[in-house]
Design an enzyme around this catalytic site. Sequence first.
Site, PDB file in Angstrom:
ATOM      1  N   LYS A  57       4.322   0.725   9.615  1.00  0.00           N
ATOM      2  CA  LYS A  57       4.407   2.077   8.866  1.00  0.00           C
ATOM      3  C   LYS A  57       3.816   3.223   9.696  1.00  0.00           C
ATOM      4  O   LYS A  57       4.543   4.379   9.621  1.00  0.00           O
ATOM      5  CB  LYS A  57       3.841   1.951   7.696  1.00  0.00           C
ATOM      6  CG  LYS A  57       4.640   1.470   6.372  1.00  0.00           C
ATOM      7  CD  LYS A  57       3.862   1.373   5.121  1.00  0.00           C
ATOM      8  CE  LYS A  57       2.953   0.088   4.981  1.00  0.00           C
ATOM      9  NZ  LYS A  57       2.481   0.054   3.518  1.00  0.00           N
TER      10      LYS A  57
ATOM     11  N   GLU B   8       0.949  -1.248  -0.040  1.00  0.00           N
ATOM     12  CA  GLU B   8       0.039   0.120  -0.073  1.00  0.00           C
ATOM     13  C   GLU B   8       0.814   1.035   0.109  1.00  0.00           C
ATOM     14  O   GLU B   8       1.891   1.202   0.861  1.00  0.00           O
ATOM     15  CB  GLU B   8      -1.033  -0.080   1.068  1.00  0.00           C
ATOM     16  CG  GLU B   8      -1.980   1.162   1.233  1.00  0.00           C
ATOM     17  CD  GLU B   8      -2.656   0.929   2.569  1.00  0.00           C
ATOM     18  OE1 GLU B   8      -3.472   1.830   2.905  1.00  0.00           O
ATOM     19  OE2 GLU B   8      -2.894   0.121   3.359  1.00  0.00           O
TER      20      GLU B   8
ATOM     21  N   ARG C 109       5.220 -12.845   9.915  1.00  0.00           N
ATOM     22  CA  ARG C 109       6.046 -11.610   9.182  1.00  0.00           C
ATOM     23  C   ARG C 109       7.602 -11.605   9.946  1.00  0.00           C
ATOM     24  O   ARG C 109       7.559 -12.359  10.822  1.00  0.00           O
ATOM     25  CB  ARG C 109       4.960 -10.493   9.567  1.00  0.00           C
ATOM     26  CG  ARG C 109       4.879 -10.006  11.121  1.00  0.00           C
ATOM     27  CD  ARG C 109       4.324  -9.120  11.132  1.00  0.00           C
ATOM     28  NE  ARG C 109       3.172  -8.507  10.310  1.00  0.00           N
ATOM     29  CZ  ARG C 109       3.276  -7.536   9.763  1.00  0.00           C
ATOM     30  NH1 ARG C 109       3.977  -6.357  10.123  1.00  0.00           N
ATOM     31  NH2 ARG C 109       2.290  -7.163   8.754  1.00  0.00           N
TER      32      ARG C 109
HETATM   33  P1  ATP Z   1       2.791  -2.259   8.178  1.00  0.00           P
HETATM   34  O1  ATP Z   1       2.131  -3.241   9.060  1.00  0.00           O
HETATM   35  O2  ATP Z   1       3.985  -2.230   8.519  1.00  0.00           O
HETATM   36  O3  ATP Z   1       2.295  -0.883   8.155  1.00  0.00           O
HETATM   37  P2  ATP Z   1       1.680  -3.622   5.836  1.00  0.00           P
HETATM   38  O4  ATP Z   1       1.466  -4.873   5.895  1.00  0.00           O
HETATM   39  O5  ATP Z   1       0.487  -2.521   6.235  1.00  0.00           O
HETATM   40  O6  ATP Z   1       3.118  -2.926   6.614  1.00  0.00           O
HETATM   41  P3  ATP Z   1       1.775  -3.291   3.089  1.00  0.00           P
HETATM   42  O7  ATP Z   1       2.121  -2.214   2.509  1.00  0.00           O
HETATM   43  O8  ATP Z   1       0.132  -3.726   3.118  1.00  0.00           O
HETATM   44  O9  ATP Z   1       2.350  -3.178   4.500  1.00  0.00           O
HETATM   45  O10 ATP Z   1       2.663  -4.584   2.848  1.00  0.00           O
HETATM   46  C1  ATP Z   1       2.873  -5.219   1.669  1.00  0.00           C
HETATM   47  C2  ATP Z   1       3.365  -6.520   1.739  1.00  0.00           C
HETATM   48  O11 ATP Z   1       4.345  -6.707   2.490  1.00  0.00           O
HETATM   49  C3  ATP Z   1       2.168  -7.484   2.075  1.00  0.00           C
HETATM   50  O12 ATP Z   1       2.005  -8.689   1.534  1.00  0.00           O
HETATM   51  C4  ATP Z   1       2.718  -7.730   3.525  1.00  0.00           C
HETATM   52  O13 ATP Z   1       2.180  -8.888   4.034  1.00  0.00           O
HETATM   53  C5  ATP Z   1       4.111  -7.821   3.359  1.00  0.00           C
HETATM   54  N1  ATP Z   1       4.835  -7.250   4.880  1.00  0.00           N
HETATM   55  C6  ATP Z   1       4.611  -6.227   5.451  1.00  0.00           C
HETATM   56  N2  ATP Z   1       5.169  -6.136   6.814  1.00  0.00           N
HETATM   57  C7  ATP Z   1       5.965  -7.358   6.575  1.00  0.00           C
HETATM   58  C8  ATP Z   1       6.801  -8.102   7.717  1.00  0.00           C
HETATM   59  N3  ATP Z   1       7.476  -7.492   8.728  1.00  0.00           N
HETATM   60  N4  ATP Z   1       7.317  -9.194   7.264  1.00  0.00           N
HETATM   61  C9  ATP Z   1       6.983  -9.860   6.123  1.00  0.00           C
HETATM   62  N5  ATP Z   1       6.119  -9.328   5.275  1.00  0.00           N
HETATM   63  C10 ATP Z   1       5.771  -8.055   5.453  1.00  0.00           C
HETATM   64 MG    MG Z   2      -1.522  -3.182   4.819  1.00  0.00          MG
END
Ligand code: ATP
Ligand code: MG
Length: 565
Positions: free
Chosen positions: A271, A36, A261
């Site tokens: 984020k 995102e 994760r």
């Molecule tokens: P955050 O929780 O840090 O804000 P998010 O999951 O909202 O991150 P996205 O931009 O939606 O961030 O994530 C893009 C991809 O990266 C998704 O498939 C998500 O599952 C993966 N991702 C995000 N954080 C991690 C992590 N700590 N380890 C592995 N994969 C991750």
């Molecule tokens: Mg997300």
Amino acid sequence: MTSEAPPRNLDFIREIVEDDLRSGKHNTVVTRFPPEPNGYLHIGHAKSICLNFGIASEYGGRCHLRFDDTNPTKEESEYAEAIKRDVTWLGFSWDHLFHASDYFEQLYQWGEELIRDGKAYVDSSTAEEIRDMRGTLTEPGKESACRSRSADENLDLFRRMRAGEFSDGTHVLRAKIDMQSPNINMRDPVLYRIRHEDHHRTGDKWDIYPMYDYAHPLSDAIEQITHSLCTLEFEDHRPLYDWLVETVRVPARPRQIEFARLNLNYTVMSKRKLLRLVEERYVAGWDDPRMPTIAGLRRRGFTPAAIRNFAERVGVAKRENVIDVGLLEFCVREDLNKVAPRVMGVLRPLRVVIENYPEGQSEELETPNNPEDASAGSRKVPFSRVLYIERDDFMEEPPKKFFRLAPGREVRLRSAYFITCSSVVKDAAGNVVEIRATYDPATRGGDAPDGRRPKATLHWVSAEHAVDCEVRLYDRLFNAENPEEGGDFLEHLNPDSLEIVPDGKLEPSVRSAAPFSHYQFERLGYFLVDPESKPGQPIFNRTVTLKDSWAKKLAGGGGLARASV
Ligand code: ATP
Ligand code: MG
């Protein structure tokens, strides 16, 4: 005896992929990385990037970069550009770049289709009423009165939602699944909400926006993703994912697979929290070298290879755990040890005057660029009568275990000569401000013909040839193993995470080093030329020290720790 190929150690996701290719369920593998664009990518995303792009390339498939831009927000363009830059820098290239917003029309049409099929309805309850009717883990939900609306009425309302006739929050489109389901995600989840807000790509075209849980599986289906890899928190959403790709007439039925994760100690990764660090100016920006963002790691001096190796070592599993940030540091040391040219730099200079070295004379000493890599060649480092050494490499009254320079003692200057301290010069306050020494001309290059060997070898810089520089010494941003535990994470900020050394002295070969060049400062650590450097005035960021003084824990890991010292 039979000789068998050693079994390849596949993680559970690659096992599934191989099974699907072998069984003919798929003849190619298609993955996607779906960020995102609401912030910069962090090291956790790197794990997902390495997994998705890695699998696609290992099995000759494709990996898409898809911006999951279903939330209209203002700043998305900057973030989208940063994400593309970071994925590319990590060494991956996407086969297609897509945006969930490209699918808004199709997603809307499928919404109408669900309504016509009696699988979705417009609910005019308030958000609070919908929340109350949803029930809890132990109580079933209650059906909304709007659930029995006719398809015609629903269609009319949904079209008018799209046309912008209603204000935010007055209606939502919900899937008609099962308010009794033990899985709350299946209790008539919201698919669309009204939001009169501009979107960075679609402008003011839309007044309704699809929910992530609706857009994501259908976007995967549109792109014919075969394996949709996501983190464990989506496990409970999988029944909805499956319901959508089975219920809607989509061109393909992707399979969602969840993995743990990445969590790192001494690090926050969400984020939302990283945004707070930036907005409230605890750090200099998203690319501050203390940030766990890809941009921050790059500016700190991490390399793509180090991050990819880290992701590989961490592996992919189903169970949550916390990885020691020392492993990430180990990976960058391991890579930089191979590739970073060595230079001599003194962070806290102490003048040394070699009394028997002729005034006005200087010479150039051949010095290997990387003792680990003969092909890296050598360079000439100037030597002269006045040098700088590291202040803490000298002690006037050395304790027993201190082997470096002290009055009357001989040490080796790397690639140069042996020197012996003859006396010291002090200021009025009694601080040593200069060392007087003699050198032995027979030890040129660092070896004595009589075989004598000083106990210490010091780095040094010739004063008249030295390049002045600023050096930024970074340490962990948080001093708690789990900064998210107990109270506000900001309470655990490490007040000493940045120390600025204003008057470093470096050998002249780095005078015009390009931004983002890596060096090992002999005996001190790995350093990167910061992009804020000006010509002739380099700024260096310390990536890591040579030795890991933090993670003693890694020592339990055997090979890892031994290799890092
Ligand atoms: P955050 O929780 O840090 O804000 P998010 O999951 O909202 O991150 P996205 O931009 O939606 O961030 O994530 C893009 C991809 O990266 C998704 O498939 C998500 O599952 C993966 N991702 C995000 N954080 C991690 C992590 N700590 N380890 C592995 N994969 C991750
Ligand atoms: Mg997300």
